[in-house]
Design a protein around this motif. Structure first.
Motif, PDB file in Angstrom:
ATOM      1  N   UNK A 105       8.680  20.660  -8.049  1.00  0.00           N
ATOM      2  CA  UNK A 105       8.329  22.075  -8.151  1.00  0.00           C
ATOM      3  C   UNK A 105       9.558  22.981  -8.196  1.00  0.00           C
ATOM      4  N   UNK A 106      10.594  22.541  -8.883  1.00  0.00           N
ATOM      5  CA  UNK A 106      11.808  23.353  -8.978  1.00  0.00           C
ATOM      6  C   UNK A 106      11.947  24.045 -10.321  1.00  0.00           C
ATOM      7  N   UNK A 107      11.041  23.750 -11.264  1.00  0.00           N
ATOM      8  CA  UNK A 107      11.109  24.331 -12.600  1.00  0.00           C
ATOM      9  C   UNK A 107      10.356  25.655 -12.636  1.00  0.00           C
ATOM     10  N   UNK A 108      10.823  26.579 -13.451  1.00  0.00           N
ATOM     11  CA  UNK A 108      10.163  27.862 -13.638  1.00  0.00           C
ATOM     12  C   UNK A 108       9.659  27.959 -15.073  1.00  0.00           C
ATOM     13  N   UNK A 109       8.427  28.377 -15.240  1.00  0.00           N
ATOM     14  CA  UNK A 109       7.876  28.601 -16.574  1.00  0.00           C
ATOM     15  C   UNK A 109       8.075  30.066 -16.945  1.00  0.00           C
ATOM     16  N   UNK A 110       8.226  30.331 -18.235  1.00  0.00           N
ATOM     17  CA  UNK A 110       8.537  31.687 -18.671  1.00  0.00           C
ATOM     18  C   UNK A 110       7.898  31.985 -20.017  1.00  0.00           C
TER      19      UNK A 110
ATOM     20  N   UNK B  73      10.797  26.494 -20.245  1.00  0.00           N
ATOM     21  CA  UNK B  73      10.910  25.909 -18.915  1.00  0.00           C
ATOM     22  C   UNK B  73      12.367  26.013 -18.509  1.00  0.00           C
ATOM     23  N   UNK B  74      12.613  26.571 -17.330  1.00  0.00           N
ATOM     24  CA  UNK B  74      13.953  26.906 -16.878  1.00  0.00           C
ATOM     25  C   UNK B  74      14.239  26.184 -15.572  1.00  0.00           C
ATOM     26  N   UNK B  75      15.407  25.590 -15.477  1.00  0.00           N
ATOM     27  CA  UNK B  75      15.795  24.869 -14.281  1.00  0.00           C
ATOM     28  C   UNK B  75      16.261  25.795 -13.178  1.00  0.00           C
ATOM     29  N   UNK B  76      16.462  25.257 -11.978  1.00  0.00           N
ATOM     30  CA  UNK B  76      16.862  26.087 -10.837  1.00  0.00           C
ATOM     31  C   UNK B  76      18.261  26.684 -10.968  1.00  0.00           C
TER      32      UNK B  76
ATOM     33  N   UNK C  33       6.332  20.187 -17.163  1.00  0.00           N
ATOM     34  CA  UNK C  33       5.377  21.231 -16.773  1.00  0.00           C
ATOM     35  C   UNK C  33       4.811  21.028 -15.369  1.00  0.00           C
ATOM     36  N   UNK C  34       4.473  19.805 -14.949  1.00  0.00           N
ATOM     37  CA  UNK C  34       3.925  19.640 -13.587  1.00  0.00           C
ATOM     38  C   UNK C  34       4.889  20.075 -12.489  1.00  0.00           C
ATOM     39  N   UNK C  35       6.184  20.206 -12.804  1.00  0.00           N
ATOM     40  CA  UNK C  35       7.142  20.640 -11.790  1.00  0.00           C
ATOM     41  C   UNK C  35       7.276  22.161 -11.710  1.00  0.00           C
TER      42      UNK C  35
END
Length: 341
Positions: free
Chosen positions: A17-22, A34-37, A75-77
């Motif tokens: 759960x460290x990925x951010x969707x945008x 999808x953006x990393x931390x 996506x699940x992250x």
């Protein structure tokens, strides 16, 4: 390295759960990412915006982008989803009324995105596209390290976002820092906003082309480029009318930045967008005029710097907004940039 190969390289090291969707929504395209931390854009997709086909068609395109994102292995992250949209926006109500998408007026974008099956359960944050750009540049771009900055997009229009005391400050409705509609010429051109002499009507790419044409400039040849890019090419070749159009645009923006610096004591003005890509042609006169409009010591220290993130800023910034505290997003320890409400 492509975004997808970068995603594979990051995959093993990403915490759950460290990925951010945008989402980045504009009048020309709808992009998803999808953006990393660390702010790295790991994957992106996009579809054209069917802006003239009605509200439902545009929402279908948004859903199409989400469907494609949801098929990616990362996506699940995803822990949250941020939206940067053309405006005006109202982040309190979750609505948007983009000038360049006629079918969306007070459109409940945040709720419609949150209702998508793939998004169910994810916190969804809405922000304006210029505020998203400010969040991106403050997180991992040219404004990184500055506690007080104005981040400006100079393109078809002029938008901006404010970073004050180390946090992005969108204001109650998400429109704080809307530099494009500060009046800098009391008897200037009427503006689409209803006022006159606005920065946008003088400094945008559209305005640069208009200024050049009104002064008598014409592109060489029947099929030559009459846009701001064509004016830039002529200016770089030494055309005096084209040079004057860019100088007037830079002067108008300088007046707006000086007013902002006088009000809130910014340290830096980060300039992005298509017009800014003309480089010294625009930035050199901008710095010169700013020195004249901001002579007071506390305003004269503003550093003008080009944006770093280019076309990635919309998605990276929407991801940064997704980590904001408050009613639209989760409070996140270690978030890249605070967004004060």
């Amino acid at each position: 390295m492509s975004h997808d190969r970068a995603a594979v390289a990051h995959d093993q090291s990403l915490a759950p759960r460290s990925v951010l969707a945008a989402l980045d929504i504009g009048g020309t395209k709808i992009a998803g990412g999808l953006v990393g931390p660390d702010g790295a854009l790991l994957h992106q997709v996009q579809l054209p915006t069917p802006a003239r086909d009605g509200a439902g068609a545009v929402l279908d395109a948004v859903h199409g982008v989400l469907d494609r994102l949801a098929r990616h292995p990362l996506w699940p992250q995803a822990r949250a989803l941020g939206i940067g949209s053309a405006g005006p926006v109202d982040i309190a109500r979750g609505t948007v009324s983009p000038v360049n998408i006629p079918g969306w007026r007070d459109f409940p974008l945040r709720d419609r995105v949150a209702a998508h099956p793939a998004v169910a359960g994810l916190p969804v944050t809405l922000g304006g596209d210029a505020v998203a750009m400010a969040a991106a540049e403050h997180w991992c771009g040219a404004a990184r390290g500055y506690r007080n900055a104005l981040c400006v997009v100079v393109s078809t229009g002029v938008g901006a976002g404010l970073v004050l005391d180390g946090a992005v400050r969108p204001g109650p409705t998400g429109n704080a820092g809307h530099l494009g509609h500060i009046t800098v010429d009391l008897d200037g051109r009427p503006c689409s906003c209803g006022s006159r002499g606005c920065v946008e009507g003088l400094a945008s790419g559209t305005a640069i082309a208009r200024t050049a044409h009104e002064s008598g400039w014409r592109p060489a040849g029947p099929d030559a480029d009459a846009s701001a890019a064509g004016v830039a090419a002529a200016a770089l070749a030494g055309d005096p009318l084209a040079l004057r159009a860019y100088d007037l645009a830079a002067r108008a923006l300088a007046a707006g930045i000086a007013a902002t610096a006088t009000l809130v004591e910014i340290e830096a003005a980060v300039i992005g967008g298509g017009v800014a890509r003309s480089g010294p042609l625009f930035l050199d006169p901008l710095r010169r005029h700013l020195a004249g409009y901001a002579p007071l010591p506390f305003a004269a220290r503003v550093t003008v710097i080009p944006a770093l993130l280019g076309t990635d800023a919309g998605l990276v910034g929407a991801a940064a907004l997704a980590l904001s505290p408050g009613p639209d997003g989760p409070a996140a320890a270690g978030r890249p940039t605070a967004v004060a409400r």
